[in-house]
Design a protein around this motif. Structure first.
Motif, mmCIF file in Angstrom:
data_model
loop_
_atom_site.group_PDB
_atom_site.id
_atom_site.type_symbol
_atom_site.label_atom_id
_atom_site.label_comp_id
_atom_site.label_asym_id
_atom_site.label_seq_id
_atom_site.Cartn_x
_atom_site.Cartn_y
_atom_site.Cartn_z
ATOM 1 N N GLY A 114 -6.710 -2.226 -18.466
ATOM 2 C CA GLY A 114 -6.229 -2.846 -19.682
ATOM 3 C C GLY A 114 -7.041 -4.070 -20.037
ATOM 4 O O GLY A 114 -8.052 -4.379 -19.396
ATOM 5 N N PHE A 115 -6.584 -4.764 -21.072
ATOM 6 C CA PHE A 115 -7.235 -5.975 -21.554
ATOM 7 C C PHE A 115 -6.186 -7.058 -21.759
ATOM 8 O O PHE A 115 -5.101 -6.783 -22.288
ATOM 9 C CB PHE A 115 -7.927 -5.730 -22.905
ATOM 10 N N LEU A 116 -6.529 -8.260 -21.361
ATOM 11 C CA LEU A 116 -5.743 -9.440 -21.717
ATOM 12 C C LEU A 116 -6.453 -10.058 -22.915
ATOM 13 O O LEU A 116 -7.587 -10.545 -22.797
ATOM 14 C CB LEU A 116 -5.658 -10.424 -20.552
ATOM 15 N N CYS A 117 -5.818 -10.006 -24.080
ATOM 16 C CA CYS A 117 -6.412 -10.511 -25.309
ATOM 17 C C CYS A 117 -6.253 -12.023 -25.396
ATOM 18 O O CYS A 117 -5.393 -12.605 -24.736
ATOM 19 C CB CYS A 117 -5.758 -9.847 -26.517
ATOM 20 N N ALA A 118 -7.072 -12.645 -26.225
ATOM 21 C CA ALA A 118 -7.060 -14.099 -26.378
ATOM 22 C C ALA A 118 -5.702 -14.606 -26.846
ATOM 23 O O ALA A 118 -5.294 -15.713 -26.507
ATOM 24 C CB ALA A 118 -8.159 -14.530 -27.346
ATOM 25 N N ASP A 119 -4.972 -13.778 -27.611
ATOM 26 C CA ASP A 119 -3.655 -14.199 -28.108
ATOM 27 C C ASP A 119 -2.534 -13.927 -27.102
ATOM 28 O O ASP A 119 -1.365 -14.110 -27.411
ATOM 29 C CB ASP A 119 -3.351 -13.543 -29.452
ATOM 30 N N GLY A 120 -2.901 -13.466 -25.899
ATOM 31 C CA GLY A 120 -1.915 -13.236 -24.853
ATOM 32 C C GLY A 120 -1.376 -11.822 -24.783
ATOM 33 O O GLY A 120 -0.667 -11.471 -23.833
ATOM 34 N N ARG A 121 -1.695 -10.993 -25.771
ATOM 35 C CA ARG A 121 -1.246 -9.593 -25.726
ATOM 36 C C ARG A 121 -1.932 -8.852 -24.593
ATOM 37 O O ARG A 121 -3.069 -9.145 -24.248
ATOM 38 C CB ARG A 121 -1.572 -8.861 -27.033
ATOM 39 N N ILE A 122 -1.232 -7.868 -24.055
ATOM 40 C CA ILE A 122 -1.803 -6.996 -23.031
ATOM 41 C C ILE A 122 -1.913 -5.603 -23.663
ATOM 42 O O ILE A 122 -0.933 -5.058 -24.138
ATOM 43 C CB ILE A 122 -0.913 -6.952 -21.784
ATOM 44 N N LEU A 123 -3.138 -5.092 -23.679
ATOM 45 C CA LEU A 123 -3.381 -3.746 -24.208
ATOM 46 C C LEU A 123 -3.778 -2.849 -23.048
ATOM 47 O O LEU A 123 -4.713 -3.156 -22.304
ATOM 48 C CB LEU A 123 -4.488 -3.777 -25.264
ATOM 49 N N TRP A 124 -3.074 -1.745 -22.901
ATOM 50 C CA TRP A 124 -3.368 -0.781 -21.842
ATOM 51 C C TRP A 124 -4.302 0.270 -22.409
ATOM 52 O O TRP A 124 -4.046 0.829 -23.457
ATOM 53 C CB TRP A 124 -2.062 -0.151 -21.340
ATOM 54 N N SER A 125 -5.415 0.518 -21.714
ATOM 55 C CA SER A 125 -6.433 1.418 -22.253
ATOM 56 C C SER A 125 -6.607 2.696 -21.464
ATOM 57 O O SER A 125 -7.088 3.684 -21.983
ATOM 58 C CB SER A 125 -7.787 0.693 -22.334
ATOM 59 N N ASP A 126 -6.247 2.697 -20.215
ATOM 60 C CA ASP A 126 -6.533 3.834 -19.352
ATOM 61 C C ASP A 126 -5.484 3.893 -18.259
ATOM 62 O O ASP A 126 -5.414 3.008 -17.422
ATOM 63 C CB ASP A 126 -7.910 3.638 -18.725
ATOM 64 N N LEU A 127 -4.661 4.924 -18.278
ATOM 65 C CA LEU A 127 -3.629 5.088 -17.267
ATOM 66 C C LEU A 127 -3.978 6.328 -16.452
ATOM 67 O O LEU A 127 -3.949 7.440 -16.965
ATOM 68 C CB LEU A 127 -2.252 5.225 -17.912
ATOM 69 N N ASN A 128 -4.325 6.130 -15.196
ATOM 70 C CA ASN A 128 -4.772 7.238 -14.345
ATOM 71 C C ASN A 128 -3.808 7.419 -13.185
ATOM 72 O O ASN A 128 -3.491 6.508 -12.499
ATOM 73 C CB ASN A 128 -6.150 6.928 -13.760
#
Length: 110
Positions: free
Chosen positions: A96-110
């Motif tokens: 995933g990614f921790l965005c600058a605004d604090g959001r967490i985006l999940w990109s790959d679930l294996n």
């Protein structure tokens, strides 16, 4: 062809384990840091297959990720909830990614 939105943030990966009682244990996330000497195309800061798997391509991994305590706790909590919601078993690796605004985006679930 797969076209995805470019995400601006700090990439991380974490492993989740499930114990014999069914409890989910998210391990500490690992931060992916691209170095100035990385082996990609000049000006292109994407974490490529080469950077991920080939030594000397200028990528450093930090475990635990160098995020604040709140972000680390939120990432681990969300990961455990996703594991449960998806009815996964035994183990998984999530990216995933921790965005600058604090959001967490999940990109790959294996």
């Amino acid at each position: 062809m797969l076209v995805e939105e470019r995400i601006i943030g700090t990439e991380f990966s974490l492993i989740l384990l499930q114990d014999l009682d069914g409890r989910v244990l998210p391990l500490w996330p690992t931060e992916v840091e691209l170095q100035d000497n990385w082996g990609g195309i000049e000006g292109d800061r994407l974490y490529s297959r080469l950077a991920k798997y080939m030594p000397g391509y200028g990528v450093r991994h930090h475990t635990p990720a160098r995020f604040d305590d709140e972000a680390l706790a939120t990432i681990r909590q969300q990961a455990a909830q996703l594991f449960t919601d998806l009815e996964l078993q035994d183990w998984a690796r999530f990216d995933g990614f921790l965005c600058a605004d604090g959001r967490i985006l999940w990109s790959d679930l294996n």
